[in-house]
Scaffold this motif. Structure first.
Motif, PDB file in Angstrom:
ATOM      1  N   ILE A 112      11.154 -10.468   2.797  1.00 59.19           N
ATOM      2  CA  ILE A 112       9.814 -11.019   2.994  1.00 59.19           C
ATOM      3  C   ILE A 112       8.788  -9.900   3.149  1.00 59.19           C
ATOM      4  O   ILE A 112       7.692  -9.947   2.569  1.00 59.19           O
ATOM      5  N   LEU A 113       9.144  -8.865   3.925  1.00 55.54           N
ATOM      6  CA  LEU A 113       8.217  -7.742   4.115  1.00 55.54           C
ATOM      7  C   LEU A 113       7.940  -7.032   2.789  1.00 55.54           C
ATOM      8  O   LEU A 113       6.775  -6.755   2.452  1.00 55.54           O
ATOM      9  N   LEU A 114       8.994  -6.740   2.021  1.00 57.94           N
ATOM     10  CA  LEU A 114       8.808  -6.070   0.734  1.00 57.94           C
ATOM     11  C   LEU A 114       8.052  -6.955  -0.251  1.00 57.94           C
ATOM     12  O   LEU A 114       7.310  -6.447  -1.097  1.00 57.94           O
ATOM     13  N   ASN A 115       8.229  -8.259  -0.132  1.00 57.01           N
ATOM     14  CA  ASN A 115       7.485  -9.180  -0.987  1.00 57.01           C
ATOM     15  C   ASN A 115       5.987  -9.061  -0.724  1.00 57.01           C
ATOM     16  O   ASN A 115       5.176  -9.081  -1.649  1.00 57.01           O
ATOM     17  N   GLY A 116       5.625  -8.918   0.547  1.00 53.80           N
ATOM     18  CA  GLY A 116       4.220  -8.734   0.883  1.00 53.80           C
ATOM     19  C   GLY A 116       3.668  -7.420   0.359  1.00 53.80           C
ATOM     20  O   GLY A 116       2.548  -7.366  -0.173  1.00 53.80           O
ATOM     21  N   VAL A 117       4.454  -6.331   0.499  1.00 56.18           N
ATOM     22  CA  VAL A 117       4.035  -5.028  -0.031  1.00 56.18           C
ATOM     23  C   VAL A 117       3.892  -5.105  -1.551  1.00 56.18           C
ATOM     24  O   VAL A 117       2.918  -4.596  -2.128  1.00 56.18           O
ATOM     25  N   ALA A 118       4.871  -5.743  -2.210  1.00 51.69           N
ATOM     26  CA  ALA A 118       4.819  -5.880  -3.664  1.00 51.69           C
ATOM     27  C   ALA A 118       3.583  -6.652  -4.100  1.00 51.69           C
ATOM     28  O   ALA A 118       2.941  -6.316  -5.099  1.00 51.69           O
ATOM     29  N   LEU A 182       0.793 -11.789   5.619  1.00 49.43           N
ATOM     30  CA  LEU A 182       1.199 -10.481   5.120  1.00 49.43           C
ATOM     31  C   LEU A 182       0.340 -10.064   3.932  1.00 49.43           C
ATOM     32  O   LEU A 182      -0.141  -8.933   3.862  1.00 49.43           O
ATOM     33  N   ALA A 183       0.160 -10.984   2.986  1.00 49.58           N
ATOM     34  CA  ALA A 183      -0.636 -10.680   1.804  1.00 49.58           C
ATOM     35  C   ALA A 183      -2.083 -10.390   2.184  1.00 49.58           C
ATOM     36  O   ALA A 183      -2.707  -9.454   1.668  1.00 49.58           O
ATOM     37  N   GLN A 184      -2.625 -11.188   3.111  1.00 43.83           N
ATOM     38  CA  GLN A 184      -4.006 -10.987   3.525  1.00 43.83           C
ATOM     39  C   GLN A 184      -4.192  -9.617   4.172  1.00 43.83           C
ATOM     40  O   GLN A 184      -5.230  -8.966   3.999  1.00 43.83           O
ATOM     41  N   PHE A 185      -3.192  -9.158   4.911  1.00 39.00           N
ATOM     42  CA  PHE A 185      -3.286  -7.850   5.572  1.00 39.00           C
ATOM     43  C   PHE A 185      -3.082  -6.699   4.590  1.00 39.00           C
ATOM     44  O   PHE A 185      -3.777  -5.682   4.650  1.00 39.00           O
ATOM     45  N   LEU A 186      -2.114  -6.863   3.662  1.00 39.69           N
ATOM     46  CA  LEU A 186      -1.708  -5.747   2.810  1.00 39.69           C
ATOM     47  C   LEU A 186      -2.542  -5.595   1.543  1.00 39.69           C
ATOM     48  O   LEU A 186      -2.747  -4.471   1.077  1.00 39.69           O
ATOM     49  N   ILE A 187      -2.997  -6.681   0.954  1.00 37.16           N
ATOM     50  CA  ILE A 187      -3.717  -6.585  -0.312  1.00 37.16           C
ATOM     51  C   ILE A 187      -4.955  -5.683  -0.201  1.00 37.16           C
ATOM     52  O   ILE A 187      -5.139  -4.781  -1.022  1.00 37.16           O
ATOM     53  N   GLY A 202     -10.513  -5.464  -0.415  1.00 41.57           N
ATOM     54  CA  GLY A 202      -9.529  -5.743  -1.450  1.00 41.57           C
ATOM     55  C   GLY A 202      -9.688  -7.129  -2.035  1.00 41.57           C
ATOM     56  O   GLY A 202     -10.532  -7.911  -1.620  1.00 41.57           O
ATOM     57  N   VAL A 203      -8.845  -7.412  -3.008  1.00 47.78           N
ATOM     58  CA  VAL A 203      -8.816  -8.731  -3.589  1.00 47.78           C
ATOM     59  C   VAL A 203      -8.159  -9.675  -2.611  1.00 47.78           C
ATOM     60  O   VAL A 203      -7.422  -9.293  -1.724  1.00 47.78           O
ATOM     61  N   THR A 204      -8.407 -10.963  -2.779  1.00 47.86           N
ATOM     62  CA  THR A 204      -7.821 -11.963  -1.903  1.00 47.86           C
ATOM     63  C   THR A 204      -7.059 -13.007  -2.693  1.00 47.86           C
ATOM     64  O   THR A 204      -6.850 -14.112  -2.222  1.00 47.86           O
ATOM     65  N   THR A 205      -6.647 -12.647  -3.892  1.00 50.61           N
ATOM     66  CA  THR A 205      -5.885 -13.563  -4.723  1.00 50.61           C
ATOM     67  C   THR A 205      -4.552 -13.869  -4.067  1.00 50.61           C
ATOM     68  O   THR A 205      -3.932 -12.998  -3.489  1.00 50.61           O
ATOM     69  N   PRO A 206      -4.063 -15.137  -4.122  1.00 49.90           N
ATOM     70  CA  PRO A 206      -2.768 -15.436  -3.533  1.00 49.90           C
ATOM     71  C   PRO A 206      -1.660 -14.646  -4.185  1.00 49.90           C
ATOM     72  O   PRO A 206      -1.789 -14.138  -5.279  1.00 49.90           O
TER      73      PRO A 206
END
Length: 209
Positions: A112-118, A182-187, A202-206
């Motif tokens: 899950i963590l790597l998915n967010g980074v990816a 995670l996506a909101q923080f990392l993107i 950054g972008v905020t695309t899902p």
């Protein structure tokens, strides 16, 4: 942060490879998958095809739905169709499934963590969304609320995947609750700057899926 095209391509390819690897970790954890991956796993179980092939074929079929919705693919869209499934199958080929529950939980959390980074790397390259994101934004452009569209797609995909035999479990719920934050923080932190904007916006695309 470099915004040259070669640097963005490297960021895109790294993100897509990591995305496929992160899904493989969650598959090996066997504690539940994301909605789309429940569908992918169910289709793979019914057809006997490698999971990565199914991921790419579903992405291609979803991409065909872009045309009536008047969505335009980018380099990232095409790369998504071609690479995520290959990375997924490559990691599954070398990673045996663990039997101990702590190891499975560890794989799930790492996946899950790597998915967010990816997600941050791939979308942050600003080279085009994945096929599934384009389906959502295309429907939303027709006047439907984005939240309802995303929820409807996720629930429909999850239901079909579950009926086909995909793995639904605590990991499914954990992914659903954590990938958004995670996506909101990392993107924003991994995205290349948009023209005329500072790097922190950054972008905020899902997330792609």
């Amino acid at each position: 942060m470099s915004t040259t095209l070669p640097a963005r391509l490297v960021r895109l390819l790294a993100g897509l490879a990591l995305f496929g690897a992160s899904v493989a970790l969650m598959v090996r954890a066997d504690l539940g998958l994301s909605s789309w991956d429940v569908l992918h796993q169910g289709l793979a179980a019914r057809t006997g095809l490698p999971l990565g092939w199914i991921v790419n074929c579903v992405a291609l079929l979803v991409l065909l739905l872009w045309f009536p919705l008047r969505q335009r693919p980018g380099v990232g869209t095409v790369a998504n169709v071609a690479l995520v499934g290959l990375a997924l199958d490559a990691v599954l080929a070398v990673l045996p499934p663990p039997s101990a529950l702590p190891a499975r939980i560890g794989l799930l959390l790492l996946g899950i963590l790597l998915n967010g980074v990816a997600t941050g790397l791939y979308l942050g390259a600003r080279l085009g969304p994945g096929p599934r994101d384009g389906l959502m934004t295309g429907l939303a452009a027709r006047g439907l609320p984005v939240g309802r569209v995303r929820t409807g797609i996720e629930l429909a995909v999850l239901a079909v995947g579950w009926l086909l035999g995909g793995t639904v479990g605590p990991g499914t719920l954990l992914y659903a609750l954590s990938i958004g934050p995670l996506a909101q923080f990392l993107i924003p932190r991994l995205a290349v700057p948009a023209p005329g904007r500072p790097a922190t916006t950054g972008v905020t695309t899902p997330c792609p899926a």
